[in-house]
Write a protein that holds these residues in place. Sequence first.
Motif, PDB file in Angstrom:
ATOM      1  N   GLY A 193      94.416  10.505  61.288  1.00 12.25           N
ATOM      2  CA  GLY A 193      94.453  11.794  60.602  1.00 12.25           C
ATOM      3  C   GLY A 193      93.257  12.002  59.696  1.00 12.25           C
ATOM      4  N   GLY A 194      92.875  10.946  58.962  1.00 11.21           N
ATOM      5  CA  GLY A 194      91.695  11.039  58.109  1.00 11.21           C
ATOM      6  C   GLY A 194      90.431  11.275  58.906  1.00 11.21           C
ATOM      7  N   SER A 195      90.300  10.583  60.038  1.00 15.21           N
ATOM      8  CA  SER A 195      89.112  10.756  60.889  1.00 15.21           C
ATOM      9  C   SER A 195      89.043  12.161  61.468  1.00 15.21           C
ATOM     10  CB  SER A 195      89.126   9.719  62.020  1.00 15.21           C
ATOM     11  OG  SER A 195      89.097   8.401  61.503  1.00 15.21           O
ATOM     12  N   ILE A 196      90.200  12.695  61.875  1.00 15.01           N
ATOM     13  CA  ILE A 196      90.225  14.059  62.421  1.00 15.01           C
ATOM     14  C   ILE A 196      89.824  15.068  61.347  1.00 15.01           C
ATOM     15  CG2 ILE A 196      91.761  15.874  63.294  1.00 15.01           C
ATOM     16  CD1 ILE A 196      93.318  13.620  64.731  1.00 15.01           C
ATOM     17  N   MET A 197      90.338  14.892  60.133  1.00 20.00           N
ATOM     18  CA  MET A 197      89.977  15.795  59.041  1.00 20.00           C
ATOM     19  C   MET A 197      88.472  15.726  58.768  1.00 20.00           C
ATOM     20  SD  MET A 197      92.525  17.564  57.884  1.00 20.00           S
ATOM     21  CE  MET A 197      91.786  18.102  56.345  1.00 20.00           C
ATOM     22  N   GLY A 198      87.934  14.522  58.733  1.00 22.12           N
ATOM     23  CA  GLY A 198      86.505  14.362  58.498  1.00 22.12           C
ATOM     24  C   GLY A 198      85.673  15.012  59.587  1.00 22.12           C
ATOM     25  N   MET A 199      86.095  14.843  60.829  1.00 22.53           N
ATOM     26  CA  MET A 199      85.355  15.426  61.952  1.00 22.53           C
ATOM     27  C   MET A 199      85.428  16.948  61.939  1.00 22.53           C
ATOM     28  SD  MET A 199      83.408  14.886  64.482  1.00 22.53           S
ATOM     29  CE  MET A 199      83.551  13.098  64.678  1.00 22.53           C
ATOM     30  N   VAL A 200      86.614  17.493  61.672  1.00 22.31           N
ATOM     31  CA  VAL A 200      86.785  18.956  61.661  1.00 22.31           C
ATOM     32  C   VAL A 200      85.912  19.590  60.579  1.00 22.31           C
ATOM     33  CG1 VAL A 200      88.430  20.804  61.116  1.00 22.31           C
ATOM     34  CG2 VAL A 200      89.095  18.961  62.678  1.00 22.31           C
ATOM     35  N   VAL A 201      85.981  19.037  59.351  1.00 21.09           N
ATOM     36  CA  VAL A 201      85.231  19.614  58.230  1.00 21.09           C
ATOM     37  C   VAL A 201      83.725  19.479  58.464  1.00 21.09           C
ATOM     38  CG1 VAL A 201      84.715  19.380  55.773  1.00 21.09           C
ATOM     39  CG2 VAL A 201      87.084  19.258  56.563  1.00 21.09           C
ATOM     40  N   THR A 202      83.287  18.290  58.865  1.00 23.58           N
ATOM     41  CA  THR A 202      81.852  18.050  59.049  1.00 23.58           C
ATOM     42  C   THR A 202      81.283  18.894  60.185  1.00 23.58           C
ATOM     43  OG1 THR A 202      82.181  15.769  58.289  1.00 23.58           O
ATOM     44  CG2 THR A 202      80.100  16.267  59.380  1.00 23.58           C
ATOM     45  N   THR A 203      82.000  18.971  61.292  1.00 18.05           N
ATOM     46  CA  THR A 203      81.526  19.769  62.419  1.00 18.05           C
ATOM     47  C   THR A 203      81.424  21.240  62.047  1.00 18.05           C
ATOM     48  OG1 THR A 203      82.556  18.224  63.974  1.00 18.05           O
ATOM     49  CG2 THR A 203      81.974  20.394  64.822  1.00 18.05           C
ATOM     50  N   ALA A 204      82.428  21.750  61.329  1.00 21.12           N
ATOM     51  CA  ALA A 204      82.423  23.164  60.934  1.00 21.12           C
ATOM     52  C   ALA A 204      81.237  23.477  60.027  1.00 21.12           C
ATOM     53  CB  ALA A 204      83.736  23.510  60.235  1.00 21.12           C
ATOM     54  N   VAL A 205      80.981  22.600  59.047  1.00 24.30           N
ATOM     55  CA  VAL A 205      79.907  22.866  58.083  1.00 24.30           C
ATOM     56  C   VAL A 205      78.531  22.716  58.726  1.00 24.30           C
ATOM     57  CG1 VAL A 205      78.820  22.053  55.945  1.00 24.30           C
ATOM     58  CG2 VAL A 205      81.311  22.226  56.084  1.00 24.30           C
ATOM     59  N   PHE A 206      78.325  21.668  59.514  1.00 19.64           N
ATOM     60  CA  PHE A 206      76.988  21.400  60.044  1.00 19.64           C
ATOM     61  C   PHE A 206      76.688  22.131  61.349  1.00 19.64           C
ATOM     62  CE2 PHE A 206      77.179  18.197  56.823  1.00 19.64           C
ATOM     63  CZ  PHE A 206      75.865  18.074  56.415  1.00 19.64           C
ATOM     64  N   HIS A 207      77.604  22.976  61.792  1.00 23.63           N
ATOM     65  CA  HIS A 207      77.263  23.912  62.866  1.00 23.63           C
ATOM     66  C   HIS A 207      76.708  25.218  62.307  1.00 23.63           C
ATOM     67  CE1 HIS A 207      78.932  21.415  66.036  1.00 23.63           C
ATOM     68  NE2 HIS A 207      78.561  22.332  66.923  1.00 23.63           N
ATOM     69  N   LEU A 208      76.735  25.333  60.986  1.00 22.52           N
ATOM     70  CA  LEU A 208      76.113  26.496  60.350  1.00 22.52           C
ATOM     71  C   LEU A 208      74.589  26.350  60.363  1.00 22.52           C
ATOM     72  CD1 LEU A 208      78.465  26.850  57.245  1.00 22.52           C
ATOM     73  CD2 LEU A 208      78.414  28.352  59.257  1.00 22.52           C
ATOM     74  N   THR A 209      73.890  27.422  60.091  1.00 23.57           N
ATOM     75  CA  THR A 209      72.431  27.411  60.032  1.00 23.57           C
ATOM     76  C   THR A 209      71.980  27.303  58.579  1.00 23.57           C
ATOM     77  OG1 THR A 209      72.306  28.805  61.993  1.00 23.57           O
ATOM     78  CG2 THR A 209      70.335  28.686  60.603  1.00 23.57           C
ATOM     79  N   PHE A 210      71.068  26.366  58.323  1.00 21.46           N
ATOM     80  CA  PHE A 210      70.479  26.203  56.985  1.00 21.46           C
ATOM     81  C   PHE A 210      69.003  26.590  57.104  1.00 21.46           C
ATOM     82  CE2 PHE A 210      74.071  24.078  55.086  1.00 21.46           C
ATOM     83  CZ  PHE A 210      74.723  23.522  56.174  1.00 21.46           C
ATOM     84  N   CYS A 211      68.662  27.762  56.578  1.00 22.32           N
ATOM     85  CA  CYS A 211      67.348  28.322  56.876  1.00 22.32           C
ATOM     86  C   CYS A 211      66.487  28.559  55.639  1.00 22.32           C
ATOM     87  CB  CYS A 211      67.509  29.646  57.627  1.00 22.32           C
ATOM     88  SG  CYS A 211      68.670  30.789  56.881  1.00 22.32           S
ATOM     89  N   GLY A 212      66.913  28.100  54.490  1.00 19.91           N
ATOM     90  CA  GLY A 212      66.114  28.409  53.301  1.00 19.91           C
ATOM     91  C   GLY A 212      66.075  27.269  52.310  1.00 19.91           C
ATOM     92  N   PRO A 213      66.641  27.444  51.120  1.00 22.10           N
ATOM     93  CA  PRO A 213      66.632  26.386  50.094  1.00 22.10           C
ATOM     94  C   PRO A 213      67.346  25.138  50.596  1.00 22.10           C
ATOM     95  CG  PRO A 213      67.349  28.492  49.188  1.00 22.10           C
ATOM     96  CD  PRO A 213      67.324  28.660  50.671  1.00 22.10           C
ATOM     97  N   ASN A 214      66.905  23.986  50.124  1.00 21.23           N
ATOM     98  CA  ASN A 214      67.520  22.742  50.586  1.00 21.23           C
ATOM     99  C   ASN A 214      67.975  21.850  49.432  1.00 21.23           C
ATOM    100  OD1 ASN A 214      64.989  21.980  49.656  1.00 21.23           O
ATOM    101  ND2 ASN A 214      64.707  20.400  51.232  1.00 21.23           N
ATOM    102  N   GLU A 215      68.117  22.417  48.229  1.00 21.96           N
ATOM    103  CA  GLU A 215      68.569  21.631  47.078  1.00 21.96           C
ATOM    104  C   GLU A 215      70.092  21.710  46.952  1.00 21.96           C
ATOM    105  OE1 GLU A 215      66.571  22.764  43.506  1.00 21.96           O
ATOM    106  OE2 GLU A 215      64.766  21.630  44.013  1.00 21.96           O
ATOM    107  N   ILE A 216      70.769  20.572  47.163  1.00 25.86           N
ATOM    108  CA  ILE A 216      72.225  20.489  47.015  1.00 25.86           C
ATOM    109  C   ILE A 216      72.541  20.257  45.550  1.00 25.86           C
ATOM    110  CG2 ILE A 216      74.300  19.205  47.648  1.00 25.86           C
ATOM    111  CD1 ILE A 216      72.957  18.469  50.268  1.00 25.86           C
ATOM    112  N   GLN A 217      73.255  21.183  44.942  1.00 21.83           N
ATOM    113  CA  GLN A 217      73.568  21.087  43.524  1.00 21.83           C
ATOM    114  C   GLN A 217      74.738  20.146  43.295  1.00 21.83           C
ATOM    115  OE1 GLN A 217      71.568  22.648  41.290  1.00 21.83           O
ATOM    116  NE2 GLN A 217      70.368  23.465  42.993  1.00 21.83           N
ATOM    117  N   HIS A 218      74.556  18.902  43.720  1.00 25.99           N
ATOM    118  CA  HIS A 218      75.601  17.876  43.581  1.00 25.99           C
ATOM    119  C   HIS A 218      74.941  16.528  43.784  1.00 25.99           C
ATOM    120  CE1 HIS A 218      79.738  16.443  43.412  1.00 25.99           C
ATOM    121  NE2 HIS A 218      80.160  17.701  43.343  1.00 25.99           N
TER     122      HIS A 218
END
Length: 315
Positions: free
Chosen positions: A151-176
Amino acid sequence: MQGANSSAVSEFILVGFSTFPHLQLTFFLLFLLMYLSTLLGNLLITATICSERGLHTPMYLFLCVLSISEVLYTLAVIPRMLADLLSAHRSIAFPACAAQMFFSFSFGFTHSFLLTVMGYDRYVAICHPLRYNVLMSPQGCACLVACSWAGGSIMGMVVTTAVFHLTFCGPNEIQHFFCHVPPLLKLACGDDVAVVALGVGLVCIMALLGCCLLILLSYAFIVATILKIPSAEGRHKAFSTCASHLTVVVVHYGFASVIYLKPSGRQSLEGDTLMGITYTVLTPFLSPIIFSLRNKELKIAMKKTFFIKVFSQNS
């Protein structure tokens, strides 16, 4: 990931604690001590349970697996954070950022699922003691542990896949100080960012609330059963087996609720960074302390296994 192909960003900059330039060395020493204490505490718990045959029960099996998941969760976040506190170069490659998010979410949700399983174990032990050996058989325990990790692995895969299928086209500073979802979503561009943010938020909140409600339901039945025990000594003995787990649950979900259920208004960078410490450093630091101090049987076994042997060898 496919999203990396359409992104102009090949690496990110973890801003982290750079907003506290005069406190970075202090933070490094403090977090290093807490991290080493977390590792030592969880390794002591794991070694004690493995070496003491009297602790080879479902309750301590789940605690041993919980300690392992906590070590792996901190390993995914804290070493990188400590290195960045001493470095002026805080870049992290696109795949490394995705990997960090996957492992932190996987081990984090595995931890939540295992806490739920431990609540179910206490429910069966107190409410259905005659059926305990059947319901919590070795095969049943192995299945519960495997489901928690899956269950933990599925949650990690779902969240990571959803976020990193987005396009990052500008600023690259993660405020964290690590690759967390909210600051990464602020860097993404495109029409589907809002949909992904809503979907990821709902999935995480529903999973955490589901675990929390199952634990609350287990303890509602546990309290009802304990109140029926005629003797005060019997009630105290029954509740003492749940005290450490219940305390860790309150700490874990208390900090998680602050993170995931906070209002969506403006929040300062410093506030977000310091708030992130509660669930990446503070909660893992407190967990082995609570289990080792509030669990009498485990505390006695740790003294017997390590401290007495060490002192006897020295003498």
